[in-house]
Design a protein around this motif. Structure first.
Motif, PDB file in Angstrom:
ATOM      1  N   ILE A  30       0.846  -1.209   0.000  1.00 55.05           N
ATOM      2  CA  ILE A  30       0.000   0.000   0.000  1.00 55.05           C
ATOM      3  C   ILE A  30       0.878   1.255   0.000  1.00 55.05           C
ATOM      4  O   ILE A  30       0.633   2.211  -0.747  1.00 55.05           O
ATOM      5  N   SER A  31       1.932   1.240   0.806  1.00 55.38           N
ATOM      6  CA  SER A  31       2.800   2.429   0.883  1.00 55.38           C
ATOM      7  C   SER A  31       3.551   2.663  -0.432  1.00 55.38           C
ATOM      8  O   SER A  31       3.714   3.808  -0.869  1.00 55.38           O
ATOM      9  N   TYR A  32       3.996   1.590  -1.081  1.00 52.38           N
ATOM     10  CA  TYR A  32       4.675   1.748  -2.381  1.00 52.38           C
ATOM     11  C   TYR A  32       3.683   2.321  -3.409  1.00 52.38           C
ATOM     12  O   TYR A  32       4.026   3.206  -4.187  1.00 52.38           O
ATOM     13  N   ALA A  33       2.464   1.797  -3.404  1.00 55.91           N
ATOM     14  CA  ALA A  33       1.445   2.298  -4.348  1.00 55.91           C
ATOM     15  C   ALA A  33       1.141   3.766  -4.065  1.00 55.91           C
ATOM     16  O   ALA A  33       1.021   4.578  -4.979  1.00 55.91           O
ATOM     17  N   GLN A  34       1.064   4.094  -2.790  1.00 54.22           N
ATOM     18  CA  GLN A  34       0.773   5.486  -2.402  1.00 54.22           C
ATOM     19  C   GLN A  34       1.856   6.434  -2.925  1.00 54.22           C
ATOM     20  O   GLN A  34       1.578   7.590  -3.241  1.00 54.22           O
ATOM     21  N   HIS A  35       3.073   5.943  -3.031  1.00 54.07           N
ATOM     22  CA  HIS A  35       4.174   6.768  -3.531  1.00 54.07           C
ATOM     23  C   HIS A  35       4.363   6.621  -5.040  1.00 54.07           C
ATOM     24  O   HIS A  35       5.396   6.989  -5.589  1.00 54.07           O
ATOM     25  N   GLY A  36       3.368   6.045  -5.709  1.00 55.41           N
ATOM     26  CA  GLY A  36       3.350   6.075  -7.172  1.00 55.41           C
ATOM     27  C   GLY A  36       3.670   4.779  -7.889  1.00 55.41           C
ATOM     28  O   GLY A  36       3.613   4.726  -9.120  1.00 55.41           O
ATOM     29  N   ALA A  37       4.027   3.716  -7.146  1.00 57.96           N
ATOM     30  CA  ALA A  37       4.434   2.479  -7.822  1.00 57.96           C
ATOM     31  C   ALA A  37       3.237   1.638  -8.255  1.00 57.96           C
ATOM     32  O   ALA A  37       2.184   1.645  -7.606  1.00 57.96           O
ATOM     33  N   THR A  38       3.437   0.919  -9.358  1.00 56.73           N
ATOM     34  CA  THR A  38       2.522  -0.157  -9.715  1.00 56.73           C
ATOM     35  C   THR A  38       3.013  -1.380  -8.965  1.00 56.73           C
ATOM     36  O   THR A  38       4.145  -1.830  -9.178  1.00 56.73           O
ATOM     37  N   VAL A  39       2.197  -1.892  -8.038  1.00 56.63           N
ATOM     38  CA  VAL A  39       2.678  -3.014  -7.234  1.00 56.63           C
ATOM     39  C   VAL A  39       2.076  -4.329  -7.705  1.00 56.63           C
ATOM     40  O   VAL A  39       0.899  -4.409  -8.081  1.00 56.63           O
ATOM     41  N   ILE A  40       2.912  -5.350  -7.679  1.00 55.16           N
ATOM     42  CA  ILE A  40       2.473  -6.706  -7.989  1.00 55.16           C
ATOM     43  C   ILE A  40       2.405  -7.447  -6.664  1.00 55.16           C
ATOM     44  O   ILE A  40       3.413  -7.560  -5.950  1.00 55.16           O
ATOM     45  N   LEU A  41       1.195  -7.882  -6.333  1.00 56.84           N
ATOM     46  CA  LEU A  41       0.941  -8.481  -5.025  1.00 56.84           C
ATOM     47  C   LEU A  41       1.051  -9.989  -5.130  1.00 56.84           C
ATOM     48  O   LEU A  41       0.209 -10.639  -5.746  1.00 56.84           O
ATOM     49  N   LEU A  42       2.103 -10.554  -4.533  1.00 64.69           N
ATOM     50  CA  LEU A  42       2.287 -12.004  -4.574  1.00 64.69           C
ATOM     51  C   LEU A  42       2.002 -12.587  -3.194  1.00 64.69           C
ATOM     52  O   LEU A  42       2.448 -12.057  -2.179  1.00 64.69           O
ATOM     53  N   GLY A  43       1.249 -13.685  -3.179  1.00 67.56           N
ATOM     54  CA  GLY A  43       0.969 -14.348  -1.905  1.00 67.56           C
ATOM     55  C   GLY A  43       0.195 -15.622  -2.148  1.00 67.56           C
ATOM     56  O   GLY A  43      -0.106 -15.972  -3.293  1.00 67.56           O
ATOM     57  N   ARG A  44      -0.114 -16.304  -1.046  1.00 71.17           N
ATOM     58  CA  ARG A  44      -0.772 -17.604  -1.239  1.00 71.17           C
ATOM     59  C   ARG A  44      -2.271 -17.555  -0.958  1.00 71.17           C
ATOM     60  O   ARG A  44      -2.984 -18.464  -1.344  1.00 71.17           O
ATOM     61  N   THR A  45      -2.754 -16.512  -0.260  1.00 69.12           N
ATOM     62  CA  THR A  45      -4.179 -16.458   0.077  1.00 69.12           C
ATOM     63  C   THR A  45      -4.841 -15.375  -0.773  1.00 69.12           C
ATOM     64  O   THR A  45      -4.699 -14.172  -0.502  1.00 69.12           O
ATOM     65  N   VAL A  46      -5.563 -15.814  -1.798  1.00 70.89           N
ATOM     66  CA  VAL A  46      -6.064 -14.883  -2.816  1.00 70.89           C
ATOM     67  C   VAL A  46      -7.000 -13.834  -2.215  1.00 70.89           C
ATOM     68  O   VAL A  46      -6.945 -12.660  -2.568  1.00 70.89           O
ATOM     69  N   LYS A  47      -7.833 -14.271  -1.272  1.00 66.20           N
ATOM     70  CA  LYS A  47      -8.771 -13.324  -0.654  1.00 66.20           C
ATOM     71  C   LYS A  47      -8.054 -12.131  -0.027  1.00 66.20           C
ATOM     72  O   LYS A  47      -8.500 -10.993  -0.145  1.00 66.20           O
ATOM     73  N   LYS A  48      -6.965 -12.424   0.644  1.00 62.59           N
ATOM     74  CA  LYS A  48      -6.208 -11.337   1.296  1.00 62.59           C
ATOM     75  C   LYS A  48      -5.594 -10.411   0.238  1.00 62.59           C
ATOM     76  O   LYS A  48      -5.585  -9.196   0.402  1.00 62.59           O
ATOM     77  N   LEU A  49      -5.101 -11.018  -0.845  1.00 66.09           N
ATOM     78  CA  LEU A  49      -4.500 -10.207  -1.914  1.00 66.09           C
ATOM     79  C   LEU A  49      -5.561  -9.316  -2.554  1.00 66.09           C
ATOM     80  O   LEU A  49      -5.314  -8.156  -2.876  1.00 66.09           O
ATOM     81  N   GLU A  50      -6.764  -9.875  -2.711  1.00 65.31           N
ATOM     82  CA  GLU A  50      -7.859  -9.101  -3.316  1.00 65.31           C
ATOM     83  C   GLU A  50      -8.245  -7.925  -2.433  1.00 65.31           C
ATOM     84  O   GLU A  50      -8.576  -6.844  -2.928  1.00 65.31           O
ATOM     85  N   SER A  51      -8.178  -8.137  -1.135  1.00 74.13           N
ATOM     86  CA  SER A  51      -8.537  -7.038  -0.241  1.00 74.13           C
ATOM     87  C   SER A  51      -7.498  -5.914  -0.321  1.00 74.13           C
ATOM     88  O   SER A  51      -7.847  -4.727  -0.294  1.00 74.13           O
ATOM     89  N   VAL A  52      -6.211  -6.263  -0.465  1.00 77.75           N
ATOM     90  CA  VAL A  52      -5.174  -5.231  -0.631  1.00 77.75           C
ATOM     91  C   VAL A  52      -5.370  -4.527  -1.979  1.00 77.75           C
ATOM     92  O   VAL A  52      -5.285  -3.288  -2.072  1.00 77.75           O
ATOM     93  N   TYR A  53      -5.655  -5.322  -3.000  1.00 76.91           N
ATOM     94  CA  TYR A  53      -5.915  -4.782  -4.343  1.00 76.91           C
ATOM     95  C   TYR A  53      -7.041  -3.732  -4.274  1.00 76.91           C
ATOM     96  O   TYR A  53      -6.901  -2.614  -4.782  1.00 76.91           O
ATOM     97  N   ASP A  54      -8.140  -4.113  -3.609  1.00 76.27           N
ATOM     98  CA  ASP A  54      -9.303  -3.214  -3.514  1.00 76.27           C
ATOM     99  C   ASP A  54      -8.942  -1.923  -2.775  1.00 76.27           C
ATOM    100  O   ASP A  54      -9.376  -0.839  -3.153  1.00 76.27           O
TER     101      ASP A  54
END
Ligand code: NAP
Length: 246
Positions: A30-54
């Protein structure tokens, strides 16, 4: 030292964060995105990744992407395919934050079970190694590439009962130093962060009796995470830096 970066320090950068669904990785994404980056969210629990995405999308930051991947089972080929996908979709990769990790079981040395040892070493060390190897050609194409590993206080000073976790973090720091030295004449900087005690699920499972309100939050330790990815941190190489120096 105060780590400060410009509000737009990461504009135009593409940064991969592992373990981005929870704890420190979630906040770093979230902090990298806030500072302008396009972030690629890698992890094993898709629901959690979707919540960060949202959350990133709702805040109006650059649109992120999700890579569901369990580092316990992933092979070298998964990381090579993932690198191809990143190159095709984004054309480049400027940074990776190796944050995903597992604590395993804290126990006396003579009671460490082989299976538990293998699991922690697989996720914390081997998967991180394989992913780094696969990503290197792409990161080396960046004008200002960054590889940031995550260590621990027990990654440079062994402590009773921290067993495989401590061994895996020593290995992580070794990997960082080897790679930083090899790449020292390139534009890629390689470092590690020791977050220090931080209010997350992993910390709670290691210290179930402590009052988590006394701990720093992932947000509190973000200045260093941002600094090592930003142009401001371009002269740092081969260091393991404490996010909460004593
Ligand atoms: P956390 O809240 O447990 O988060 C760890 C993240 O890693 C989670 O998103 C988890 O995914 C992911 N992960 C674990 N195993 C994975 C696997 N097999 N494949 C893909 N992703 C996996 O822990 P944290 O406290 O934020 O820790 C982040 C990093 O900081 C770790 O490397 C840890 O060793 C290090 N660290 C933390 C502290 C601290 O006090 N918190 C102190 C020193 C070092 P799920 O959400 O799906 O489980």
């Amino acid at each position: 030292m105060e780590y400060q970066v410009a509000a737009d320090a990461l504009n135009g950068k593409v940064i991969l964060v592992t373990g981005a669904g929870d704890g420190i990785g979630r906040q770093a994404a979230i902090s990298y995105a806030q500072h302008g980056a396009t972030v690629i969210l890698l992890g094993r629990t898709v629901k959690k990744l979707e919540s960060v995405y949202d959350e990133i999308e709702a805040a109006g930051y650059p649109q992120p992407a999700i890579i569901p991947l369990d580092m316990m089972g992933a092979t070298r080929q998964h990381y090579l395919d993932m690198t191809d996908t990143i190159e095709q979709q984004f054309g480049k990769l400027d940074g990776v934050l190796h944050n995903a990790g597992m604590l395993g079981v804290l126990s006396p040395f003579d009671q460490i079970e082989e299976k538990a040892f293998d699991e922690v070493m697989q996720v914390n060390v081997k998967a991180t190694f394989l992913m780094t190897q696969a990503l290197m050609p792409l990161i080396q194409k960046s004008e200002d590439g960054r590889i940031v590993f995550t260590s621990s206080t027990v990654g440079h000073s062994g402590r009773a009962f921290w067993g495989t976790y401590a061994i895996s973090k020593f290995a992580t720091e070794g990997m960082m130093q080897v790679l930083a030295d090899e790449l020292s004449n390139t534009t890629v900087k390689v470092n590690a962060i020791n977050p220090g005690g931080t209010r997350t699920k992993m910390r709670a499972s290691a210290f179930p009796a402590e009052d988590a309100n006394n701990l720093k939050t992932p947000l509190d330790i973000m200045p260093l995470y941002l600094y090592l990815m930003a142009p401001e941190g371009k002269d740092v190489n081969g260091q393991c830096i404490d996010a909460q120096p004593k």
